[in-house]
Structure formats: C-alpha cells, structure tokens
Scaffold this motif. Structure first.
Motif, PDB file in Angstrom:
ATOM      1  N   GLU A 179       0.834  -1.206   0.000  1.00 42.40           N
ATOM      2  CA  GLU A 179       0.000   0.000   0.000  1.00 42.40           C
ATOM      3  C   GLU A 179       0.868   1.255   0.000  1.00 42.40           C
ATOM      4  O   GLU A 179       0.543   2.244  -0.664  1.00 42.40           O
ATOM      5  N   LEU A 180       1.963   1.235   0.739  1.00 39.93           N
ATOM      6  CA  LEU A 180       2.899   2.348   0.741  1.00 39.93           C
ATOM      7  C   LEU A 180       3.426   2.596  -0.666  1.00 39.93           C
ATOM      8  O   LEU A 180       3.472   3.725  -1.145  1.00 39.93           O
ATOM      9  N   HIS A 181       3.811   1.533  -1.339  1.00 37.97           N
ATOM     10  CA  HIS A 181       4.329   1.634  -2.704  1.00 37.97           C
ATOM     11  C   HIS A 181       3.294   2.288  -3.621  1.00 37.97           C
ATOM     12  O   HIS A 181       3.600   3.231  -4.354  1.00 37.97           O
ATOM     13  N   LYS A 182       2.076   1.779  -3.571  1.00 40.71           N
ATOM     14  CA  LYS A 182       1.015   2.304  -4.445  1.00 40.71           C
ATOM     15  C   LYS A 182       0.710   3.766  -4.144  1.00 40.71           C
ATOM     16  O   LYS A 182       0.610   4.593  -5.054  1.00 40.71           O
ATOM     17  N   LYS A 183       0.560   4.087  -2.872  1.00 40.23           N
ATOM     18  CA  LYS A 183       0.203   5.448  -2.470  1.00 40.23           C
ATOM     19  C   LYS A 183       1.326   6.439  -2.813  1.00 40.23           C
ATOM     20  O   LYS A 183       1.065   7.516  -3.352  1.00 40.23           O
ATOM     21  N   ALA A 184       2.554   6.073  -2.522  1.00 37.67           N
ATOM     22  CA  ALA A 184       3.684   6.973  -2.747  1.00 37.67           C
ATOM     23  C   ALA A 184       3.930   7.232  -4.231  1.00 37.67           C
ATOM     24  O   ALA A 184       4.469   8.274  -4.597  1.00 37.67           O
ATOM     25  N   VAL A 209       8.979   5.662  -4.390  1.00 38.74           N
ATOM     26  CA  VAL A 209       9.256   4.664  -3.356  1.00 38.74           C
ATOM     27  C   VAL A 209       9.146   3.296  -4.018  1.00 38.74           C
ATOM     28  O   VAL A 209       8.076   2.916  -4.490  1.00 38.74           O
ATOM     29  N   MET A 210      10.271   2.604  -4.101  1.00 36.10           N
ATOM     30  CA  MET A 210      10.316   1.288  -4.727  1.00 36.10           C
ATOM     31  C   MET A 210      10.368   0.227  -3.630  1.00 36.10           C
ATOM     32  O   MET A 210      11.395   0.043  -2.988  1.00 36.10           O
ATOM     33  N   VAL A 211       9.236  -0.411  -3.404  1.00 34.31           N
ATOM     34  CA  VAL A 211       9.141  -1.476  -2.407  1.00 34.31           C
ATOM     35  C   VAL A 211       9.424  -2.788  -3.144  1.00 34.31           C
ATOM     36  O   VAL A 211       8.594  -3.263  -3.919  1.00 34.31           O
ATOM     37  N   PHE A 212      10.600  -3.329  -2.942  1.00 32.29           N
ATOM     38  CA  PHE A 212      11.020  -4.493  -3.712  1.00 32.29           C
ATOM     39  C   PHE A 212      10.113  -5.711  -3.549  1.00 32.29           C
ATOM     40  O   PHE A 212       9.866  -6.410  -4.525  1.00 32.29           O
TER      41      PHE A 212
END
Length: 160
Positions: A35-40, A49-52
């Motif tokens: 969710e952080l990845h999508k929102k950011a 923000v690249m959440v691997f």
C-alpha cells in the motif's frame, strides 16, 4: 534532500539470520508495504518509493537474481543475489566468463519467487556453518527446486 528514489528491501533470512525466522515479514506486513508503494507512486512528485517485495511479485518483475543481477562477495564468490548464499564460482580462482556461463545455465529466466525464499529450507538443511554453499551444493539445490514459471512482465516481453 533532493533524492529521486527510496528503495525498501525486505529483511532476508541470510548471513547470521539464516536460521532465524521470527523477524521476517508476515503477509500482513507485506500488504502494508504494498500500500505504501502504491500510495507513494500514485502522483508525479518525487521521491519514488520502490518497495522491492511489491515489484518482485509474480504479477510484475519477479526475482531477477542470477538473471539480471549477481553479487560478488569480498572473497570473490559469485552468488545470484546478496541474500541467497549459493555460490556458482569464484572470480579469484577461475575466469569470470566460466562463472557467468554457469549462472546463465542455472538462471535462464527470472523467477516468480524470491530465490532466498524458494531455496531457504534446502539452504538451511545443507548449511554446515560456512556460507556461501559450494557450487556443487548450490547447483544441486537449484536443479532440484527451480520453478519454470516466468513473471508476467517477462512473459509479456516474449520470454519463454
């Protein structure tokens, strides 16, 4: 600060944490990161923000260890990624071309699953106190357990 990208990696069972699982992310923790990845990244502002763990899902890039990237440790051991202690040779003792040919043989495509996760039980089973595992042990693990499924991104590019 002027940064353009922030990368978020997942803690891996590697090195001294090889036999420890209590600190590894649970599925619900991963969902929070997703969710952080999508929102950011929903807007155009920086940093990205690249959440691997999000990008490495089978529906996206998957794991490209051994296929698109490798790790060479301080002793010259060549591993498919910094978190997967499988050695496919040593550039101090043999030509890098030979080691890369081995990697191509064992990792002809990216994987749908993180290599460390995919091979963790077998790596733990073969672990005798010394990492990375030898080429012979590493090749046996990959041959025995390697999934043939290809991540969506690469299938769309025509990789088979």
């Amino acid at each position: 600060m002027g940064v353009h990208e922030v990368r978020v990696l997942e803690l891996a069972a590697s090195g001294r944490l090889l036999t420890e699982s209590s600190n590894l992310l649970k599925d619900k923790d991963r969902e929070i990161l997703f969710e952080l990845h999508k929102k950011a990244n929903a807007g155009s502002e920086l940093p990205r923000v690249m959440v691997f763990p999000y990008l490495e899902q089978p529906e996206f890039l998957g794991c490209t260890g051994g296929f698109h990237h490798i790790t060479i440790d301080a002793q010259g051991n060549v591993c498919p990624c910094p978190f997967t202690p499988l050695s496919f040779g040593n550039v101090v003792h043999e030509p890098v071309e030979e080691v890369l040919e081995r990697l191509k043989k064992h990792f002809p495509t990216p994987s749908c699953k993180c290599l460390n996760t995919e091979y963790l039980k077998k790596i733990r089973n073969d672990f005798d106190g010394k990492l990375p595992l030898s080429y012979k042990e590493s090749a046996a693990i990959v041959k025995e357990q390697r999934s043939k499924e290809i991540p969506t991104f690469y299938r769309k590019l025509g990789l088979k």
